[in-house]
Design an enzyme around this catalytic site. Structure first.
Site, PDB file in Angstrom:
ATOM      1  N   ASN A 106       0.694  -1.315  -0.241  1.00 56.55           N
ATOM      2  CA  ASN A 106       0.107  -0.174   0.269  1.00 56.55           C
ATOM      3  C   ASN A 106       0.950   1.166  -0.063  1.00 56.55           C
ATOM      4  O   ASN A 106       1.753   1.353   0.597  1.00 56.55           O
ATOM      5  CB  ASN A 106      -0.863  -0.040   1.205  1.00 56.55           C
ATOM      6  N   ASP A 108      -0.635   4.339   0.776  1.00 55.90           N
ATOM      7  CA  ASP A 108      -1.388   5.221   1.717  1.00 55.90           C
ATOM      8  C   ASP A 108      -0.425   5.816   2.751  1.00 55.90           C
ATOM      9  O   ASP A 108      -0.771   6.410   3.496  1.00 55.90           O
ATOM     10  CB  ASP A 108      -3.039   4.056   1.604  1.00 55.90           C
ATOM     11  N   HIS A 123       5.752  -0.294  -2.592  1.00 51.92           N
ATOM     12  CA  HIS A 123       5.341   0.538  -3.854  1.00 51.92           C
ATOM     13  C   HIS A 123       5.838   2.008  -3.272  1.00 51.92           C
ATOM     14  O   HIS A 123       5.955   2.898  -4.213  1.00 51.92           O
ATOM     15  CB  HIS A 123       4.587   0.012  -4.067  1.00 51.92           C
ATOM     16  N   CYS A 182       8.515  21.009 -11.367  1.00 57.74           N
ATOM     17  CA  CYS A 182       9.374  21.130 -10.990  1.00 57.74           C
ATOM     18  C   CYS A 182       9.639  22.142  -9.996  1.00 57.74           C
ATOM     19  O   CYS A 182      10.642  23.242 -11.211  1.00 57.74           O
ATOM     20  CB  CYS A 182      11.087  20.071 -10.267  1.00 57.74           C
ATOM     21  N   SER A 227      -4.327  -8.534   0.778  1.00 55.25           N
ATOM     22  CA  SER A 227      -3.648  -8.965  -0.543  1.00 55.25           C
ATOM     23  C   SER A 227      -3.854 -10.536  -1.280  1.00 55.25           C
ATOM     24  O   SER A 227      -4.151 -11.427  -0.753  1.00 55.25           O
ATOM     25  CB  SER A 227      -2.127  -8.453  -0.938  1.00 55.25           C
ATOM     26  N   GLY A 254     -11.550 -13.412  -1.012  1.00 53.52           N
ATOM     27  CA  GLY A 254     -11.932 -13.810  -2.133  1.00 53.52           C
ATOM     28  C   GLY A 254     -10.327 -14.999  -2.084  1.00 53.52           C
ATOM     29  O   GLY A 254      -9.760 -14.203  -1.793  1.00 53.52           O
ATOM     30  N   CYS A 270      -9.876  -8.491   7.579  1.00 52.79           N
ATOM     31  CA  CYS A 270      -8.399  -8.005   7.729  1.00 52.79           C
ATOM     32  C   CYS A 270      -8.851  -7.351   9.020  1.00 52.79           C
ATOM     33  O   CYS A 270      -7.691  -8.365  10.403  1.00 52.79           O
ATOM     34  CB  CYS A 270      -7.265  -7.541   7.332  1.00 52.79           C
TER      35      CYS A 270
END
Length: 279
Positions: A106, A108, A123, A182, A227, A254, A270
């Site tokens: 994630n 976030d 990531h 930038c 995940s 799932g 979760c």
């Protein structure tokens, strides 16, 4: 106080009890995905009921100004809402568990806000921005202010746009959106996250592999939470652990790509499972 096993009522029955018993009092490496943040109001990619979507690839992003205009117009809306999300019970439970290493797919930043210490953001983080030309990094909040100034009224005009994962929204009309350059070199700004088509930086991968490998001698286990393991960036750690004989527990709403490799596979929430596992 630790919740009792009976507090988790699921169709998995004794499998949930067995999985919790397996994981307790062992060294853990935990891999999390978008399903962990759904209780914070952030949609996931592939969970039940998730809309089909095609995220922008790195190749698209660098292909020209129109693609970047489309990305930032949508992200400007989505991130303004994502940053208001807070850690849920699952994030807080993982912070309390303090695993040997927490690997998250994630972007976030909710694990960090919950207080997790030993963490690899595989990531990257959507709250960081990098210039593709001079590599200067800066904060997304700063850029958000510049986007607001360059596009007055944009947030209000498109307030009804549906939120999607990773700070994106469902919006097609992006013509006229102004994307700042930038401030250091005038180059192209990109969120400092790994897009589809990019590779996860090697040092992050090696740190994760080392933690997974260390579970063998430590008698530990790998826990996957939220995940689908569809992309190789996360699935490779499950495959490596299973090959070494390390127990793997997968908790996800799932099916997942790693189901056949799991010691226990639980179709449960979760937050509920992690709250039951936490001290």
């Amino acid at each position: 106080m630790r919740r009792t096993l009976d507090d988790v009522q699921t169709s998995a029955g004794s499998t949930t009890t067995d999985a919790l018993a397996l994981l307790r009092d062992r060294p853990l490496v935990v891999l999390t995905g978008a399903g962990l943040s759904t209780d914070s109001g952030i949609p996931d990619y592939r969970g039940p009921g998730s809309p089909a979507r095609t995220p922008m690839t790195y190749g698209e992003f660098v292909s020209g100004e129109a693609a970047r205009q489309r990305y930032w117009a949508r992200s400007h809306l989505g991130w303004s809402r994502m940053r208001a999300a807070g850690p849920n019970a699952g994030h807080l439970a993982l912070a309390a568990l303090d695993p040997t290493l927490l690997i998250t797919q994630n972007v976030d930043g909710l694990h960090e806000r919950a207080g997790s210490r030993r963490l690899v953001a595989l990531h990257g983080r959507i709250a960081d921005v990098v210039c593709l030309d001079c590599r200067t990094t800066s904060g997304r909040a700063e850029l958000q202010g510049r986007l607001d100034a360059a596009n007055p009224g944009w947030l209000a005009e498109h307030a009804a746009a549906e939120v999607r994962p990773d700070g994106d929204v469902d919006l097609e009309e992006t013509a006229g959106f102004v994307v700042p350059a930038c401030e250091v070199c005038g180059g192209v700004l990109k969120p400092d996250v790994v897009f589809f088509g990019e590779n996860v930086p090697a040092p992050r991968v090696e740190r994760c592999y080392a933690a997974v490998d260390a579970l063998v001698d430590a008698g530990g286990a790998l826990l996957v939470a939220g995940s689908s393991l569809t992309v190789m960036s996360g699935f490779r750690f499950v495959r490596r652990a299973a090959k070494a004989g390390t127990p793997v527990v997968i908790v996800n709403r799932g099916e997942t790509r790693g189901d056949e490799l799991a010691t226990y596979r639980l179709d449960v929430g979760c937050s509920e499972f992690l709250s039951a596992l936490a001290p």
